[in-house]
Design an enzyme around this catalytic site. Structure first.
Site, mmCIF file in Angstrom:
data_model
loop_
_atom_site.group_PDB
_atom_site.id
_atom_site.type_symbol
_atom_site.label_atom_id
_atom_site.label_comp_id
_atom_site.label_asym_id
_atom_site.label_seq_id
_atom_site.Cartn_x
_atom_site.Cartn_y
_atom_site.Cartn_z
ATOM 1 C CB CYS A 183 -1.179 8.510 2.394
ATOM 2 S SG CYS A 183 -1.332 6.875 1.584
ATOM 3 C CG HIS A 231 -12.414 0.331 -9.084
ATOM 4 N ND1 HIS A 231 -13.120 -0.884 -8.331
ATOM 5 C CD2 HIS A 231 -11.700 -0.624 -9.589
ATOM 6 C CE1 HIS A 231 -12.141 -2.440 -8.996
ATOM 7 N NE2 HIS A 231 -11.708 -1.906 -9.589
ATOM 8 C CD GLU A 263 -3.860 2.980 3.371
ATOM 9 O OE1 GLU A 263 -4.976 3.518 3.799
ATOM 10 O OE2 GLU A 263 -3.250 3.455 4.122
HETATM 11 ZN ZN LIG Z 1 -2.955 5.702 0.834
#
Ligand SMILES: [Zn+2]
Length: 135
Positions: free
Chosen positions: A23, A68, A123
């Site tokens: 990430c 988005h 997530e």
């Molecule tokens: Zn992520």
């Protein structure tokens, strides 16, 4: 105590600063938020809150703020480039982790006067972060 939960799906991009892992790079997630409301009593229809009202409230905010959209920390060096290119960017005070996104959703729903007690942010299919205020 009565409790209801409503799920809303959306997608977002982000990357995390000062983080050593996947990430740390720009990427996206197909996420699902689960908004939980509680009440000791029910309304005239026998509900904590109409599911469709909760969905509409959260959907509109997500569409406007996060769906988005790239969520980036205010100190992210890529921020000026993406803003100059006209990309959809939401600047965050904290790292845009699932925990902090759950908190953002919680604060919005609570600020609208709904009896929200927790928000979970899935997530991925297997990774979920939740926020609930201290009792
Ligand atoms: Zn992520």
């Amino acid at each position: 105590m009565y409790r209801i939960s409503k799920s809303v799906s959306f997608c977002y991009g982000h990357r995390l600063l000062n983080y050593n892992g996947k990430c740390a790079h720009l990427h996206g997630h197909n996420a699902r938020a689960v908004i939980t409301l509680e009440s000791v009593s029910l309304d005239a229809c026998g509900m904590v809150e109409d599911f469709s009202v909760v969905k509409r409230l959260v959907r509109e905010w997500l569409d406007r703020e996060i769906d988005h959209t790239l969520l980036l920390h205010k100190d992210d060096p890529v921020l000026p480039v993406l803003q100059a290119a006209g990309e959809r960017v939401k600047v965050t005070e904290e790292n845009p982790t699932a925990e902090n996104i759950a908190r953002m959703i919680f604060d919005y729903v609570a600020g609208k006067g709904f009896p929200v007690t927790a928000v979970s942010l899935w997530e991925t299919e297997t990774s979920c972060a939740s926020y609930r205020p201290e009792a």
